[in-house]
Design an enzyme around this catalytic site. Structure first.
Site, PDB file in Angstrom:
ATOM      1  N   ARG A 159      -8.820   4.616  -3.284  1.00 24.57           N
ATOM      2  CA  ARG A 159     -10.062   4.580  -2.516  1.00 24.57           C
ATOM      3  C   ARG A 159      -9.988   5.485  -1.296  1.00 24.57           C
ATOM      4  O   ARG A 159      -8.931   5.642  -0.687  1.00 24.57           O
ATOM      5  CB  ARG A 159     -10.349   3.151  -2.056  1.00 24.57           C
ATOM      6  CG  ARG A 159     -10.847   2.228  -3.151  1.00 24.57           C
ATOM      7  CD  ARG A 159     -10.855   0.805  -2.656  1.00 24.57           C
ATOM      8  NE  ARG A 159     -11.516  -0.095  -3.595  1.00 24.57           N
ATOM      9  CZ  ARG A 159     -11.358  -1.409  -3.603  1.00 24.57           C
ATOM     10  NH1 ARG A 159     -10.544  -1.971  -2.722  1.00 24.57           N
ATOM     11  NH2 ARG A 159     -11.986  -2.162  -4.476  1.00 24.57           N
ATOM     12  N   LYS A 199       0.819  -1.219   0.000  1.00 25.21           N
ATOM     13  CA  LYS A 199       0.000   0.000   0.000  1.00 25.21           C
ATOM     14  C   LYS A 199       0.852   1.268   0.000  1.00 25.21           C
ATOM     15  O   LYS A 199       0.430   2.321   0.474  1.00 25.21           O
ATOM     16  CB  LYS A 199      -0.967   0.020   1.195  1.00 25.21           C
ATOM     17  CG  LYS A 199      -1.872  -1.187   1.308  1.00 25.21           C
ATOM     18  CD  LYS A 199      -2.536  -1.536  -0.011  1.00 25.21           C
ATOM     19  CE  LYS A 199      -3.450  -0.436  -0.554  1.00 25.21           C
ATOM     20  NZ  LYS A 199      -3.985  -0.793  -1.915  1.00 25.21           N
ATOM     21  N   GLY A 200       2.043   1.141  -0.568  1.00 25.33           N
ATOM     22  CA  GLY A 200       2.914   2.318  -0.670  1.00 25.33           C
ATOM     23  C   GLY A 200       2.868   2.961  -2.048  1.00 25.33           C
ATOM     24  O   GLY A 200       3.375   4.051  -2.252  1.00 25.33           O
ATOM     25  N   ARG A 260       2.182  -0.555  -7.389  1.00 28.05           N
ATOM     26  CA  ARG A 260       1.568  -0.740  -8.703  1.00 28.05           C
ATOM     27  C   ARG A 260       1.709   0.517  -9.547  1.00 28.05           C
ATOM     28  O   ARG A 260       2.032   0.450 -10.742  1.00 28.05           O
ATOM     29  CB  ARG A 260       0.088  -1.133  -8.542  1.00 28.05           C
ATOM     30  CG  ARG A 260      -0.708  -1.187  -9.856  1.00 28.05           C
ATOM     31  CD  ARG A 260      -0.058  -2.054 -10.916  1.00 28.05           C
ATOM     32  NE  ARG A 260       0.093  -3.439 -10.512  1.00 28.05           N
ATOM     33  CZ  ARG A 260       0.636  -4.370 -11.287  1.00 28.05           C
ATOM     34  NH1 ARG A 260       1.096  -4.063 -12.494  1.00 28.05           N
ATOM     35  NH2 ARG A 260       0.763  -5.622 -10.858  1.00 28.05           N
ATOM     36  N   LYS A 313      -7.584   1.463  -6.809  1.00 28.47           N
ATOM     37  CA  LYS A 313      -6.564   2.389  -6.332  1.00 28.47           C
ATOM     38  C   LYS A 313      -7.200   3.746  -6.014  1.00 28.47           C
ATOM     39  O   LYS A 313      -8.133   4.181  -6.677  1.00 28.47           O
ATOM     40  CB  LYS A 313      -5.466   2.563  -7.386  1.00 28.47           C
ATOM     41  CG  LYS A 313      -4.842   1.257  -7.863  1.00 28.47           C
ATOM     42  CD  LYS A 313      -4.215   0.477  -6.719  1.00 28.47           C
ATOM     43  CE  LYS A 313      -3.630  -0.841  -7.210  1.00 28.47           C
ATOM     44  NZ  LYS A 313      -3.052  -1.641  -6.105  1.00 28.47           N
TER      45      LYS A 313
END
Length: 315
Positions: A280, A72-73, A76, A278
């Protein structure tokens, strides 16, 4: 005469060191296919490698660069942006070779089979954000390639915790399964629940210490995930320089999508955005609880800044 004979003996018994496949095109770090094959032979748990070569001259090879985290950094987004460069060949899915035992036992032949086909001048990249916080991974990566160039993207630890929760929450929602509120995870017996896995993943200095046992700091480039979201081009420029790529990505490759609320990509006239999962919105959290979270990370963040010789604009 004795000294001459001793020198000759030392030359004979000295082990032959085979350089790892580099992430750059330079005389110091050659990128020949023979080096790649030699690396496979030396590091494989199975010595029966079969190279997959395409008729156009491309082949599957071990990655020369790995995006090791953090979850979550923005891994992607980083991979998609880096893929704009013509000299990058990126694996589409998270491979989980070094952190999942079932995969690791398959050996490097299995790992190489997960890679995209690439040309000799290209750098193969894979990203698995769980690598950063997995204790066994640094040594395993080092044993495969000591010259590996690593990319680590980090963001404000508190924000990363909220994103971590948000991802799991939506995953449960899609399956129509109930999921506790974030407060139920963050608070235990009236205090901050420091045993919550999402909090542990944000203790960057602990995990970074493990990587620095095997890789020098100049082999790890830290991308500022918060800046990548707000203004991606300068951060990608730094990644290009770290990988010693020719400057091919420019500001025109990025445009701000007002509907989605984040930057999207433009490549040869084709526009594309990250998946709807992505960006959110995070859950609403009580201000006092957020302050507790910020206070908890103050000292760990300070230790991390000292460890890497760099500061970030975190709470």
């Amino acid at each position: 005469m004795a000294a001459f004979l001793l020198g000759a003996v030392l030359l004979i018994v000295q082990p032959h060191i085979v350089p790892s496949r580099p992430a750059v095109n330079s005389k110091a770090e050659t990128s020949s296919q023979s080096v790649q094959r030699e690396l496979l032979k030396k590091t494989s748990q199975k010595n029966d490698f079969k190279e997959n070569i395409h008729s156009n001259g491309s082949r599957q090879q071990l990655p020369q660069t790995i995006i090791i985290g953090v979850r979550k950094g923005g891994t992607r987004a980083l991979l998609e942006m880096l893929s704009l460069h013509p000299d990058i060949a990126a694996a589409e899915s998270e491979v989980h070779f070094f952190d999942w035992e079932d995969h690791y036992r398959n050996g490097l032949q299995w790992y190489i089979n997960q890679m995209p086909f690439s040309y000799p001048h290209q750098i193969t990249v894979e990203k698995t954000p769980a690598y950063f916080t997995s204790p066994k991974v640094p040594e395993r990566v080092y044993n495969m390639n000591q010259s590996m160039r690593l990319l680590l993207i980090l963001r404000d630890p508190s924000e990363r915790v909220l994103s971590d929760y948000t991802q799991v929450f939506y995953n449960h929602m899609q399956k129509h399964k109930p999921y506790p509120s974030i407060e139920q995870f963050l608070i235990k017996d009236g205090e901050l629940n420091v045993d919550y896995k999402a909090i542990n993943r944000s203790l960057y200095y602990i995990h970074m210490q493990n990587w620095l046992k095997y890789f020098r700091l100049d082999r790890i480039h830290i991308v500022d995930g918060d800046k990548l979201i707000k203004d991606p081009f300068p951060e990608i420029e730094k990644v290009e320089r770290f990988l010693k790529l020719s400057p091919q990505i420019n500001a025109s490759n990025f445009y701000f999508n007002k509907t989605k609320g984040f930057y999207c990509l433009r490549d040869s006239g084709r526009e594309r955005c990250l998946h709807e999962s992505k960006g959110r919105a995070h859950p609403q959290v009580d201000t006092r609880l957020l302050e507790k979270l910020h206070e908890y990370f103050h000292e760990p963040n300070k230790k991390f800044f000292e460890l890497v010789g760099r500061t970030f604009d975190w709470h």
